[in-house]
Each structure stands twice: as C-alpha cells, then as structure tokens.
Design a protein around this motif. Structure first.
Motif, PDB file in Angstrom:
ATOM      1  N   UNK A  41       0.842  -1.190   0.000  1.00  0.00           N
ATOM      2  CA  UNK A  41       0.000   0.000   0.000  1.00  0.00           C
ATOM      3  C   UNK A  41       0.881   1.245   0.000  1.00  0.00           C
ATOM      4  N   UNK A  42       0.358   2.308  -0.574  1.00  0.00           N
ATOM      5  CA  UNK A  42       1.090   3.567  -0.620  1.00  0.00           C
ATOM      6  C   UNK A  42       0.383   4.567  -1.512  1.00  0.00           C
ATOM      7  N   UNK A  43       1.093   5.616  -1.878  1.00  0.00           N
ATOM      8  CA  UNK A  43       0.582   6.610  -2.812  1.00  0.00           C
ATOM      9  C   UNK A  43       1.620   6.850  -3.892  1.00  0.00           C
ATOM     10  N   UNK A  44       1.137   7.057  -5.125  1.00  0.00           N
ATOM     11  CA  UNK A  44       2.033   7.172  -6.267  1.00  0.00           C
ATOM     12  C   UNK A  44       1.784   8.479  -7.004  1.00  0.00           C
ATOM     13  N   UNK A  45       2.864   9.129  -7.420  1.00  0.00           N
ATOM     14  CA  UNK A  45       2.773  10.380  -8.194  1.00  0.00           C
ATOM     15  C   UNK A  45       3.006  10.043  -9.661  1.00  0.00           C
ATOM     16  N   UNK A  46       2.011  10.307 -10.511  1.00  0.00           N
ATOM     17  CA  UNK A  46       2.098   9.942 -11.921  1.00  0.00           C
ATOM     18  C   UNK A  46       2.686  11.085 -12.757  1.00  0.00           C
ATOM     19  N   UNK A  47       3.090  10.733 -13.976  1.00  0.00           N
ATOM     20  CA  UNK A  47       3.526  11.721 -14.961  1.00  0.00           C
ATOM     21  C   UNK A  47       2.379  11.936 -15.942  1.00  0.00           C
ATOM     22  N   UNK A  48       1.959  13.179 -16.137  1.00  0.00           N
ATOM     23  CA  UNK A  48       0.814  13.484 -16.994  1.00  0.00           C
ATOM     24  C   UNK A  48       1.248  14.091 -18.322  1.00  0.00           C
TER      25      UNK A  48
ATOM     26  N   UNK B 234      -2.438   3.739  -4.186  1.00  0.00           N
ATOM     27  CA  UNK B 234      -1.809   2.652  -4.938  1.00  0.00           C
ATOM     28  C   UNK B 234      -1.686   1.447  -3.999  1.00  0.00           C
ATOM     29  N   UNK B 235      -2.585   0.471  -4.138  1.00  0.00           N
ATOM     30  CA  UNK B 235      -2.524  -0.688  -3.254  1.00  0.00           C
ATOM     31  C   UNK B 235      -3.067  -1.930  -3.947  1.00  0.00           C
ATOM     32  N   UNK B 236      -2.440  -3.066  -3.592  1.00  0.00           N
ATOM     33  CA  UNK B 236      -2.820  -4.339  -4.218  1.00  0.00           C
ATOM     34  C   UNK B 236      -2.575  -5.510  -3.261  1.00  0.00           C
ATOM     35  N   UNK B 237      -3.195  -6.628  -3.595  1.00  0.00           N
ATOM     36  CA  UNK B 237      -2.903  -7.892  -2.937  1.00  0.00           C
ATOM     37  C   UNK B 237      -2.944  -8.989  -3.991  1.00  0.00           C
ATOM     38  N   UNK B 238      -2.150 -10.049  -3.778  1.00  0.00           N
ATOM     39  CA  UNK B 238      -2.026 -11.090  -4.802  1.00  0.00           C
ATOM     40  C   UNK B 238      -1.806 -12.454  -4.168  1.00  0.00           C
ATOM     41  N   UNK B 239      -2.155 -13.481  -4.932  1.00  0.00           N
ATOM     42  CA  UNK B 239      -1.892 -14.856  -4.553  1.00  0.00           C
ATOM     43  C   UNK B 239      -1.099 -15.546  -5.645  1.00  0.00           C
ATOM     44  N   UNK B 240      -0.217 -16.479  -5.265  1.00  0.00           N
ATOM     45  CA  UNK B 240       0.635 -17.191  -6.220  1.00  0.00           C
ATOM     46  C   UNK B 240       0.621 -18.683  -5.906  1.00  0.00           C
ATOM     47  N   UNK B 241       0.643 -19.497  -6.959  1.00  0.00           N
ATOM     48  CA  UNK B 241       0.747 -20.952  -6.808  1.00  0.00           C
ATOM     49  C   UNK B 241       1.699 -21.471  -7.875  1.00  0.00           C
ATOM     50  N   UNK B 242       2.734 -22.183  -7.420  1.00  0.00           N
ATOM     51  CA  UNK B 242       3.740 -22.707  -8.342  1.00  0.00           C
ATOM     52  C   UNK B 242       3.940 -24.187  -8.068  1.00  0.00           C
TER      53      UNK B 242
END
Length: 404
Positions: free
Chosen positions: A250-257, A271-279
């Motif tokens: 999680x955080x904050x992101x400054x974009x280029x316009x 700007x935040x995400x969560x993910x799962x992985x299986x290998x």
C-alpha cells in the motif's frame, strides 16, 4: 496514516533485530585469527545477456508493449534486451553484498543500451545461521513470484502485465526484513541451481518500506510504500515441490501526466494491491499462476482524466521439462489478462490485455539458451494523447541468452 504505522513497525523490527545482532556479536566466542582472504577475493563475478528479434510473422506493427519489450512493432529490430553483470559475495560472516548494473537499459526509442543500476543492496545477517536478515538499498520489492524470479531463469520472455505493473523493473530503494529457516533457504537455492526455475531466496516472510516511485527514480511525496509477503515451498514425499504465496502493498504514487491534455487536477493517487501465487515446479510437469486485485491510478478516456479505479488480472502457465542428453527442452503455454492502469507510464495508461503465448526453451548445458514464442495479442492501451487505441496481432519472438 496506515503507511506510517507500517513504517513504525518496520523500524521497531530493525531496532529489535539490531539489538539481537549486537548481543550475538558480543556473546560469540572469538575464533582463532587465521590467514583470511581480502574482501575483494570473496567477490564473485557472473552475468548474462539476451539478444532478441520480434518481427517474424508479424501481422500488426502498431502492436506494442512498452513495459515488456520496446522492440515490439514499428521500428523494432534486433535488440539487446539485457546485458547484466553481477558482483556479489559474503564480505564477512554477517554482511553480503549484491551489485548488478545493466548495460542494455533502454532510456528511449532513440537512445538504447545505456548503463543503469538494477540492484545495489547489502544484507546484514542478524544471527549466525543467517535466518534473519535486513536488506538495505535498491533491490526487488517482495511482491509476486514472477517478479522475484530472475529473467535469466524465466521461461516467458517477459513478465505478465498484471503482476509486473505494481513495480516497474521490479525494484525500488528501501529497507526490507527477511526471515527463512536455514533448511528452507537451502531449498530456495536448490530450486534455482537445479534448473527448476525458482524465484530465489526472498524469505518465507518479508516486510519492508520503499520509496514507491520505482527503481532509479526519486521519491516525490515523502511517504513510503509498505509491502509484506509470505511464501512457502512445500516438499512432498514424492519429491515434488509446490510453493504458495500471498502478498500485499500500500502507498501513494505520483504519476507523470501528458502536458495540458490530461484534465486531472491531482497527480498523487492511492496505490494498493494484494495477490496470490501458486507454483508447481516442473518435475517434469509444472504449473504456475498468479492473480492480483487492487486500486490505483488509471486514465479514463471518457473524462480525459486520470482517476482512481479498481484493477485486476493475472496469468496461468503450464510447462513440461524434458532432459535430452545433457540439455533440457521446456515447452510451455501461458495466458495472461489485465484490466487496469499502469501507474509508471504517461497518464497511468489504461490497459486491457489478453495475450496467449506458446513457446519452448532449449537450454544447451548451462551457457546458452534459445527461446521461441508465438504470441497472439489483443491490447488496449490509451492515454490523453491516444484515447482510443486497440491493437490486435500475432508475432513470432526469438531470444538467444548467453550465461557466463
């Protein structure tokens, strides 16, 4: 506020860990002084290079992939995708260094093959078994299996858009805490050295803070991103190894316009995400899948503004590893999907990606690999300069990789 709580937590972990480090150092009995190597004798040098050509059987030269390979499509030709040298080694019982420049960084379409730092980090072991570590510097952000996996080991020529878009070039500058039992650290090492396409040792548990604007870019909002990951490679009685992971940041992101064209008044976005992985490692059959959800900046072609929007996407890959004499052949099929913005591109471009790759890697001993992939791609990528843009096409991609 959440980000700063996470940072406080990391600082607390660092303080406790460093206290333990000092206590261990004091309590350890002194060893006999022996003739030892100088620090520079402990440094190893290795590397690899990748040369590509993507224009065979091409049906649409407007189909491009800025994030993955800038030599796709119009004006693309023979291309040195990577040219890496790695300097690494245990400088002492507690300090490990890793420095990796890339001599083939692509700064722009007209200026290629510049020198740029990819990794420059220092691992401080907090115990004699090196199960607890603090990592300082620029390194991979522990989010996603494929992101952690070296391009030297990966089957597909490029990482999936969905899980690679959180951290462009997979790296950023920060401090990370890693923990893994010694036995599992050996297992991570085996998964790489045996040719099973492991991700490397990024701990069973990881927690850290990093700038958040991606590698080789300055911090722009005085607020670090916070990330955490848990992964474990289970070994079955049959010898099959299966790894499962969960991760989030999680955080904050400054974009280029785009100048004057993007009507958004803000430049900083959640700007935040969560993910799962299986290998399931290829022994000989393998399967690999990751999926992530979240929210972040995305260009809206209807309003001509960059807005905070939901995103989702991932990939699935099947593979088969076959030994032929002293060599290995690994055919594979990979499908990926992504619907969301790419914060590190201009205006946080809006993407809808549907790609199917059918390919094979031929590994000649340990010094040469040849990969051929036929790609069917349907990509929508839109920003203020090009608000309506959907490109569909096919192409055959070739890569020669040299390991040294």
């Amino acid at each position: 506020m959440t980000t700063f709580k996470g940072l406080s937590c990391l600082m607390a972990i660092c303080a406790i860990s460093l206290t333990t480090f000092c206590q261990n150092s004091i309590s350890e009995p002194k060893k006999e002084v022996q003739t030892s190597k100088k620090w520079y004798d402990k440094i190893s040098l290795r590397g690899y290079a990748q040369v590509r050509y993507n224009r065979l059987l091409e049906t649409n030269d407007k189909l491009k992939c800025e994030q993955c390979d800038k030599s796709w499509g119009e004006n693309g030709g023979f291309f040195i995708r990577r040219g890496r040298l790695v300097l690494s080694g245990d400088i002492s019982d507690r300090l490990y260094i890793y420095i990796q420049p890339d001599f083939a960084s692509n700064v722009s379409n007209s200026f290629q093959h510049s020198l740029q730092i990819r990794d420059a980090y220092f691992d401080l072991a907090l115990d004699t078994k090196k199960e607890y570590r603090l990592r300082f510097g620029q390194s991979k952000v522990p989010y996603g299996f494929e992101n952690m996996q070296s391009s030297q080991n990966r089957l597909a020529l490029d990482r999936a858009d969905a899980t690679n878009s959180p951290v462009s070039n997979e790296r950023d500058l920060g401090v990370f805490f890693y923990y893994a039992p010694a036995e599992i650290r050996e297992r991570f090492k085996y998964l790489v050295n045996s040719g099973l396409k492991g991700s490397g040792d990024y701990g069973v548990f990881a927690f850290g803070a990093y700038n958040g604007q991606n590698a080789n870019k300055a911090e722009l909002n005085n607020e670090p991103h916070i990330v955490s990951r848990i992964t474990y490679p289970f070994k079955l009685k049959s010898g099959q190894i299966i790894e499962a992971s969960v991760q989030a940041y999680t955080g904050k992101f400054v974009i280029e316009k785009t100048a004057t064209k993007n009507k958004a008044t803000e430049s900083q976005y959640i700007d935040r995400r969560m993910a799962g992985s299986l290998i399931i490692y290829p022994q000989p059959f393998g399967f690999q899948a990751e999926y992530n959800i979240g929210e972040g900046p995305e260009f809206n072609p209807t309003t001509m503004k960059t807005e905070i929007k939901n995103l989702n996407g991932g990939y699935a890959q099947i593979m088969y590893r076959k030994k032929v004499g002293e060599n290995h052949i690994t055919p594979f099929v990979k499908y990926q999907y992504y619907n969301g913005g790419k914060k590190h591109e201009i205006d946080a471009r809006r993407y809808i990606v549907k790609d199917l790759e059918i390919g094979a890697e031929w590994q000649l001993k340990d010094f040469f690999e040849l990969t051929a992939i036929y790609t069917t791609s349907d990509r929508t990528f839109e920003d203020a300069a090009l608000p309506v843009n959907n490109q569909v096409g096919n192409l055959l991609r070739l890569q020669a990789q040299f390991n040294f």
